[in-house]
Design a protein around this motif. Structure first.
Motif, PDB file in Angstrom:
ATOM      1  N   ALA A   1       0.849  -1.186   0.000  1.00 12.88           N
ATOM      2  CA  ALA A   1       0.000   0.000   0.000  1.00 12.88           C
ATOM      3  C   ALA A   1       0.886   1.238   0.000  1.00 12.88           C
ATOM      4  O   ALA A   1       1.910   1.283   0.676  1.00 12.88           O
TER       5      ALA A   1
ATOM      6  N   ILE B   1      -4.320   5.993   0.267  1.00 12.34           N
ATOM      7  CA  ILE B   1      -5.120   6.263   1.460  1.00 12.34           C
ATOM      8  C   ILE B   1      -5.106   7.730   1.874  1.00 12.34           C
ATOM      9  O   ILE B   1      -5.416   8.057   3.012  1.00 12.34           O
TER      10      ILE B   1
ATOM     11  N   ASP C   1      -6.277  11.175   2.764  1.00 10.97           N
ATOM     12  CA  ASP C   1      -7.566  11.696   3.200  1.00 10.97           C
ATOM     13  C   ASP C   1      -7.586  13.179   2.823  1.00 10.97           C
ATOM     14  O   ASP C   1      -7.195  14.040   3.615  1.00 10.97           O
TER      15      ASP C   1
ATOM     16  N   GLY D   1      -2.355   7.271  11.384  1.00 10.44           N
ATOM     17  CA  GLY D   1      -3.382   6.619  10.577  1.00 10.44           C
ATOM     18  C   GLY D   1      -2.762   5.786   9.464  1.00 10.44           C
ATOM     19  O   GLY D   1      -3.149   4.643   9.227  1.00 10.44           O
ATOM     20  N   PHE D   2      -1.774   6.352   8.815  1.00 10.89           N
ATOM     21  CA  PHE D   2      -1.101   5.638   7.735  1.00 10.89           C
ATOM     22  C   PHE D   2      -0.478   4.353   8.249  1.00 10.89           C
ATOM     23  O   PHE D   2      -0.597   3.285   7.647  1.00 10.89           O
TER      24      PHE D   2
ATOM     25  N   ARG E   1      -1.257   2.695  10.851  1.00  8.41           N
ATOM     26  CA  ARG E   1      -2.309   1.739  11.202  1.00  8.41           C
ATOM     27  C   ARG E   1      -2.813   1.018   9.949  1.00  8.41           C
ATOM     28  O   ARG E   1      -3.119  -0.161   9.971  1.00  8.41           O
ATOM     29  N   GLU E   2      -2.879   1.731   8.860  1.00  8.61           N
ATOM     30  CA  GLU E   2      -3.402   1.111   7.644  1.00  8.61           C
ATOM     31  C   GLU E   2      -2.318   0.397   6.839  1.00  8.61           C
ATOM     32  O   GLU E   2      -2.532   0.050   5.679  1.00  8.61           O
ATOM     33  N   GLY E   3      -1.160   0.226   7.440  1.00  7.49           N
ATOM     34  CA  GLY E   3      -0.142  -0.590   6.788  1.00  7.49           C
ATOM     35  C   GLY E   3       0.770   0.164   5.843  1.00  7.49           C
ATOM     36  O   GLY E   3       1.428  -0.443   5.016  1.00  7.49           O
TER      37      GLY E   3
END
Lengths: 211, 444, 114, 669
Positions: free
Chosen positions: A65, A70, A72, A129-130, A132-134
């Motif tokens: 990823a 991702i 935002d 956040g990043f 956390r999202e891998g």
């Protein structure tokens, strides 16, 4: 070239803010602008690196990823707006100091620092956040480049906040008077520069769509 | 076979005067005397002795620029010396006489700005012509026989650098292999032929090279045939090579690639089309084993390493040592190819040894496989290499810390007897090269 | 880069204090323009909002234009380049132009624009 | 910005305010031995410290060079293992470029710029001291990897990835390289900002830009190159550091990193770096040749503009270091063309030097010998440079000894010889006594012969196909003879350096028995020669009013009705005697030194233990705040003036400002 007249500092007939320099401009301010010219190459390098790497996901099924997946945008838009407005408060602080309005100067300095802090807070939130999202720093070239660029910018903003707070403290102690406008102006130059860098980053990194 | 590196003294001298053929005028020859003096004797990497169309083009361009540069140099240094002699004074003591105080002359300045610019512009035109020419990919077609059928092959070789040797991969049925068809240098599609250290090309044809690397950056350079091109991991760089005449052409890795950078060499062996066909046939076939070894090989392919009686022949014992000690990295097609994913892949990243004995160098092109004097196997160097590779060629294969990548050949702690045995086995791999080739490829 | 200095032959004091900085209201107006532009920029992200932003080139052209204008406004007004001695601006523009040129060539070498 | 400093008054008598904002910190007064050197902010002392340190690293880099040459003297050399050899040639390059030539040029820049433009000091004296201390701490940090880092960096000075990655260079050498060069880079960046402001803002009245000596011009161009090139290498080093220390994925091809990214960033810096090295020498040559030709420099404005053009074009040629990297034929063609045309302004310089000598009265003093030698040697290097500007030819030449020969002719032949000439030329100005001319000439001739013996044969070796950076070679490739010659040459160079040191020692010993050189021993042309030798601490008694280019010469000489040069004044009549008293000078400070000590601590921390970073950061922070809070002047120091607390005067300089934090923070990046 015509022979120059000698500025005779002994006469003190015009109480200029600055000492006589060859160009008549302040050393410190010239140094700041020179430094900012140099910073263009620094951020240019980091931005180019990110642009080059923005779609490099790395091999294999894991860690592929990339930040653009991702982003935002609404969130980043808000924090970009916050940083942009901090430039306004910065220039108002300088303006207030020129007028000799110390209370307003402090208020604007503090709001500039606060807005900067909100921006940094937003960045920390975005980073966590990043992760956390891998999309971690070490996952692939795109994420390494993203974190390095925005992190570098974040460090610049943080240093700016430190400077602003130091000015605030100095003002509190009564040491920031209208004759110090240049000091505030120079901190302001740095602050606005960090802002224009973000204007660039926000457009080129966040908004321009990745095919 | 013509062997440029074993030129006789007269040939060398006539070669030295190649300049003459290109430019009449003994003065030029004299001017480059220093350069020429250095060219005497063997100099297999000499860039001033081009042996192919491409190398010739580069040489000719460089030659003329050397001439221009030489003229400028003589002019400037001559002017300095002349001024130093003519205008010299020994002291200013008591001398109040000043020369004419000329401070500028704009016409002169503009002249000596424009004239060099024009000269350079002319050079630039030729530079671009040569540049375009040496980068042009000309389609070539070689008819080759593969498995009894005729194929038209656009000669293309994938060149893979790694610490510290070169691998050459031939894709004979791909028609027109393109860099865009390749993806991951560490996981290339199975090739028809995988050679290392030495690679064969047919003469008179432009052979495309697609150059890449498995680890760090290397640079592939056969000076007499063409300039160099870096092998960059993750990239596939096109380049080409051609040889006018059959022969052996030496090369050396020229991009600093770590510890044993100096010990990373290679050779291009240019062959007539007939010889090249023979080479292909040989390389395409798996290793063959004699009657004594064959049963062991068969059982190995079925069930893995067996056991060998102590009184077996040295070659058989060596085969056993090979499968237990060497086969985890080295591939011998027909022996342990089943251990690897895909029958034709090269093993891990160690040279393919299927036709080792047909090579004339080993250890990344730095040692001779055969003794030049009598053509016998160079057992001493082979044994020394197997005994302690690190001493021959510094590497990072032993005593590794956690997470460190092994690079180079490890020391397997073989006994002297095991070493002798494995050499006896290795000698059986592939037909012995001709004496001519042994002589021509000798690394001094 | 060097042209910034070759023309520097100011022997006289350029009196920094002689001009008046704009009033706060001017700054606020500039900030409002900046805010408006940022708003338009963000709109491009919502492709459905404005149909022509479905075209990538239009979007990119718009974004780049707005970015340059924002950059220019901050540099000239907030950083006072409008009012200050031109030497300051030259130092900065030297770096900016050099960076842009060098890194555009750099990206071209990677065939970035393809 | 930053370091808010008192801009020095241009004429003596201008006082600074001396406040004591917190009443606590005072500034040291200097004047007592080693403490004076540690706390000095005097551009001359800083210049001398740069020079001495640079010469020390010249010896270090020279020893490394001798090791390399000893190893390569004969085939299969056994002196060094491949591992050590790789470290030695890497550190040789890094040391000579970053720790010798650049600081030696910085020594000249520091010492001479203020003198040549008629200034009291640089624009920011404390910042100047900080530059030096940061540079030296970076230099020591870099070399400490021999002891604590498991050997020097082993990736070549160009440190191409991925060979510089953790997987292929597991020792700490490359970490020291990445961090050490960043520290040294901060120093050069601060120095560049400082000197640019100095040249633009601190010129004496009448010293317009086009009356500045060529040396000042070339140093100014150099500072601009540093200003813009250093951030680029900083980015590259940052990425490398993150890769190695924090597992980032910039240069790992396995995960999609591109090794060419490093190459581009490195050479975007690396090529301007070549001009950073060579331009100061061009400036020195342009001062020496007119002096010893008794003529003005020929084509002043062309000399200036060609210098600017070289600096400018230097930004568009970097990829010629990458012609064989596989960057694509179009890029190669474009960079090949741009590279060829950079020869034009360089050629203009050479021809102008010749034209200056044309019809002159050439006195071959030692400085003149070095300057003319540099012109000739640089010509060779420049011409061989053109030969590999041609991309096709470069595919044969690059990464061979031909390139080694080329850049040593440029850097040593053009650069070092010029700087050596500068040392002989300005030695009396700096130390108050001449260097012995006889020994100087011996030095020159031995060095010139040794230099040509060392690097001349490398042209041949390269064309014969000898690769660079190989720790050994086999017999039979025809490399034996010329390698042996080159090795002999290298030891002859070493001998010449010993002669130089002997000359320095001997000249100092003999100085008391010889007549003092006086302010202007060479009958030279620029302002530094109108003040006593050695330069008094306050530089000029009275800042001169400049009326022409070559101001000092025009004060000595005029023209008669036939346009012939006649003396109008003796040196003694027009020179200053250095007797001014009570000139206000910037007060010394220890904080630059303290601040600089923090940076290597941060560096060690990044490599070994992050707690050290905290310590280093704390030290840096402490130094920054103390720096900011320290008074501009020590009110107790007698600087000959009553403090006039005129609030309008210098009020914004009283250093009470926290924004000094800014500068430090920026410096810390």
């Amino acid at each position: 070239m015509a022979t120059a007249t000698i500025d005779s500092p002994d006469t003190h007939d015009d109480h200029d803010e600055h000492h006589a320099t060859s160009t008549g401009i302040s050393n410190t301010k010239l140094a700041m602008w020179t430094f900012l010219g140099s910073e263009c190459l620094l951020f240019g390098g980091l931005i180019s690196t990110y642009l080059l790497y923005k779609t490099r996901r790395g091999p294999g099924p894991d860690n592929t990823a990339i930040p653009t997946d991702i982003f935002d945008i609404p969130f980043t838009s808000v924090s970009s707006f916050v940083l942009l407005m901090s430039s306004l408060t910065m220039v108002l602080a300088l303006s207030a100091l020129t007028r000799g309005d110390n209370a307003a100067t402090r208020a604007w300095l503090l709001s500039t620092a606060m807005l900067g802090s909100v921006f940094i807070g937003g960045q920390v939130y975005e980073f966590t956040g990043f992760i956390r999202e891998g999309v971690g720093f070490t996952h692939n070239p795109a994420s390494s480049a993203f974190f390095t660029l925005t992190g570098f910018h974040g460090v610049h903003v943080s240093l700016g906040i430190l400077m602003l707070m130091s000015l605030y403290v100095a003002s509190k102690q009564g040491k920031l008077t209208p004759k110090h406008t240049e000091t505030v102006e120079i901190v302001g130059l740095y602050w606005h520069f960090v802002d224009v860098v973000w204007i660039f980053i926000f457009t080129v990194i966040y908004l321009i769509p990745v095919d | 076979m013509k062997t440029p590196n074993t030129l006789t003294e007269t040939q060398t001298v006539s070669d030295m005067f190649k300049f003459r053929r290109r430019l009449p005028g003994a003065g030029v020859v004299a001017m480059l005397g220093l350069v020429l003096a250095g060219c005497a004797g063997d100099a297999e990497l000499d860039t001033l002795k081009p042996e192919s169309g491409t190398a010739d083009e580069i040489y000719d361009l460089a030659f003329w620029v050397f001439i221009i540069a030489g003229v400028v140099l003589v002019a400037v240094c001559g002017a300095v010396l002349w001024l130093a002699v003519k205008n010299r004074v020994s002291s200013y003591e008591g001398d109040e006489e000043f020369p004419e105080q000329i401070s500028h002359n704009n016409a002169l300045e503009i002249t000596w700005t424009i004239v060099p610019a024009v000269v350079l512009a002319i050079v630039a035109v030729f530079t671009i012509i040569v540049h375009v020419s040496i980068n042009r990919d000309e389609a070539a077609a070689v008819e080759i026989q593969v498995d009894g059928e005729t194929r038209v092959w656009d000669p293309t070789i994938v060149v893979v650098g790694q610490q510290w040797w070169w691998e050459y991969r031939y894709y004979l049925d791909a028609g027109d292999l393109d860099a865009s068809m390749l993806d991951d240098p560490s996981n290339l599609p199975p090739a028809d032929i995988v050679a290392s250290g030495q690679f064969a090309i047919p003469t008179g044809v432009e052979v495309d090279l697609i150059i890449t690397s498995r680890d760090v950056i290397h640079s592939h350079w056969i000076p007499r045939l063409n300039g160099k091109r870096d092998a960059v991991p993750g990239r596939f760089s096109p380049w080409k090579i051609e040889a006018d005449d059959p022969g052996v052409y030496f090369g050396q890795c020229t991009e600093f690639c770590g510890l044993s950078h100096s010990r990373m060499r290679m050779q291009t062996i240019a062959m007539t089309e007939a010889d090249f066909q023979d080479w292909i046939d040989m390389q395409m076939s798996p290793a063959t084993f004699d009657a004594e070894l064959q049963p062991y090989v068969d059982s190995y392919r079925e069930a893995g390493a067996g056991s060998v009686p102590d009184d077996a022949s040295a070659a058989l014992r060596g085969l056993d040592v090979f499968v237990t000690q060497c086969a985890s990295c080295h591939l011998v097609d027909g022996l342990n190819d089943l251990d690897y994913d895909g029958a034709e892949v090269v093993s891990g990243s160690a040279p393919n040894l299927t036709h080792l004995a047909n090579n004339t160098t080993f250890a990344g092109g730095i040692l001779n496989l055969y003794n030049d004097e009598d053509g016998s196997l160079n057992r001493d160097d082979l044994a020394a290499w197997i005994r302690d590779p690190d001493a021959i060629k510094a590497n990072f294969a032993d005593n590794l810390a956690d997470g460190e990548l092994p690079r180079g050949m490890p020391d397997r702690n073989l006994t002297e007897r095991q070493i002798n045995d494995v050499i006896a086995f290795l000698e059986t791999l592939g037909p012995r090269p001709t004496d001519e080739r042994i002589a021509a490829t000798e690394v001094e | 880069m060097t042209d910034t200095v070759t023309e520097t032959h100011l022997e006289h004091d350029e009196d920094h204090g002689a001009h008046e900085h704009p009033s706060d209201w001017v700054y606020i107006k500039i900030a409002l323009i900046l805010a408006l532009f940022t708003g338009i920029e963000v709109l491009t992200y919502f492709e459905s909002a404005l149909p022509f932003f479905e075209n990538n080139s239009v979007t990119i052209a718009t974004l780049m234009f707005l970015m340059v204008v924002k950059f220019y406004l901050v540099a000239t007004w907030f950083m006072h380049l409008r009012f200050d001695n031109p030497i300051f601006g030259r130092m900065f523009v030297a770096g900016l132009v050099l960076a842009t040129a060098v890194y555009c060539i750099f990206l071209s070498a990677f065939e970035f624009w393809a | 910005m930053a370091i808010i400093e008192e801009p020095l008054a241009l004429t003596s008598g201008e006082a600074a305010t001396a406040e004591r904002p917190l009443g606590g910190l005072t500034r040291p007064q200097g004047g007592n031995g080693w403490r004076d050197w540690l706390s000095t902010v005097d551009h001359k002392k800083i210049g001398i410290m740069y020079g001495v340190s640079a010469m020390f690293f010249f010896v270090v880099g020279g020893i490394e060079a001798l090791l390399i040459r000893w190893q390569l003297a004969a085939p299969e050399g056994q002196l060094l293992s491949a591992e050590v050899y790789n470290q030695v040639f890497t550190m040789h390059g890094v040391t000579m470029v970053f720790l010798f030539i650049m600081p030696l040029a910085a020594a000249f820049a520091n010492y001479l710029i203020p003198l040549q433009i008629g200034a009291r000091d640089v624009a920011f004296p404390r910042l100047n001291a900080l530059s030096f201390w940061i540079w030296i701490s970076g230099a020591i940090f870099l070399n400490s990897s021999w002891i604590v880092g498991g050997g020097g960096a082993d990736c070549g000075w160009f440190c191409y990835s991925p060979n510089s990655g953790l997987a292929f260079s597991p020792s700490h050498g490359v970490d020291f390289y990445a961090i050490g060069l960043q520290i040294a880079g901060i120093a050069s960046l601060l120095g560049a900002v400082n000197l640019i402001v100095t040249v633009l803002n601190m010129r004496a009245p009448g010293m317009s830009l086009f009356r500045m000596p060529i040396l000042t011009w070339m140093l100014l161009v150099t500072q601009f190159l540093l200003l813009f090139a250093l951030p680029v290498i900083t980015v590259a080093l940052f990425l490398l550091m993150f890769d190695r220390l924090f597992d980032a994925q910039f240069f790992n091809p396995a995960t999609g990193g591109d090794p060419l990214l490093w190459q581009h960033l490195f050479w975007i810096f690396g090529h301007p770096e070549v001009y950073i090295i060579i331009l100061p020498s061009f400036g020195i040559i342009s001062e020496i040749i007119p002096t010893f030709s008794r003529k003005p420099i020929f084509g002043y404005s062309f000399m200036v503009f060609s210098g600017i053009a070289i600096g400018f074009m230097g930004w568009g040629v970097w990829a010629h270091h990458m012609f064989v990297s596989g960057i694509g034929p179009f890029s190669v063609a474009a960079f090949s063309l741009s590279t060829m045309f950079i020869a034009v302004p360089t050629g203009v310089k050479i021809l102008n030097w010749l034209a200056t000598m044309w019809g002159g009265k050439l006195l071959f003093s030692t400085p003149m010998l070095f300057a003319v030698g540099a012109v000739a040697m640089f010509t060779i290097g420049g011409l061989s440079g053109v030969t590999h500007a041609l991309a096709p030819a470069d595919t044969q030449q690059t990464d061979t000894y031909y390139i080694v020969a080329h850049f040593h002719y440029v850097i040593f032949g053009g650069g070092v010889l010029g700087l050596m000439g500068g040392l002989y030329f300005w030695w009396p100005k700096i130390f108050g006594h001449m260097l012995n001319e006889t020994w100087g000439k011996v030095h020159f001739w031995i060095m010139l012969i040794g230099f040509n013996l060392t690097f001349g044969p490398m042209h041949v070796l390269g064309l014969q196909g000898m690769s660079r950076r190989i720790d050994t070679y086999s017999p039979g490739f025809g490399f034996e003879l010329w390698n042996m010659v080159a090795t002999i040459g290298a030891f002859i160079i070493a001998l010449s350096v010993l002669v130089f040191f002997y000359n320095v020692w001997r000249s100092r010993r003999d100085a008391p028995n010889l007549p003092a050189p006086g302010p202007d021993p060479w009958d030279a042309r620029s302002l530094e020669w109108m003040i006593p030798s050695p330069t008094p601490e306050h530089n000029f008694d009275e800042v001169p009013l400049v009326e022409s280019e070559d101001e000092w010469w025009h004060r000595k000489y005029g023209y008669d009705e036939n346009k012939r040069v006649v003396r109008i004044a003796t040196i003694e009549e027009v020179a200053q005697d250095g007797s001014a008293e009570g000139v206000h000078l910037p007060a010394p400070s220890f904080w630059p030194l303290v601040l600089a000590l923090g940076l290597p601590l941060i560096g060690y921390g990044l490599i070994f233990n992050l707690w050290l970073c905290v310590l280093g950061g704390a030290l840096t922070g402490l130094a920054l705040y103390s720096w900011a809070l320290e008074p501009v002047d020590d009110p107790d120091a007698d600087h000959g003036h009553d403090d006039h607390h005129d609030d309008d005067d210098g009020g914004d300089d009283d250093a009470a400002e926290p924004e000094a934090v800014t500068s430090g923070a920026e410096g810390g990046e």
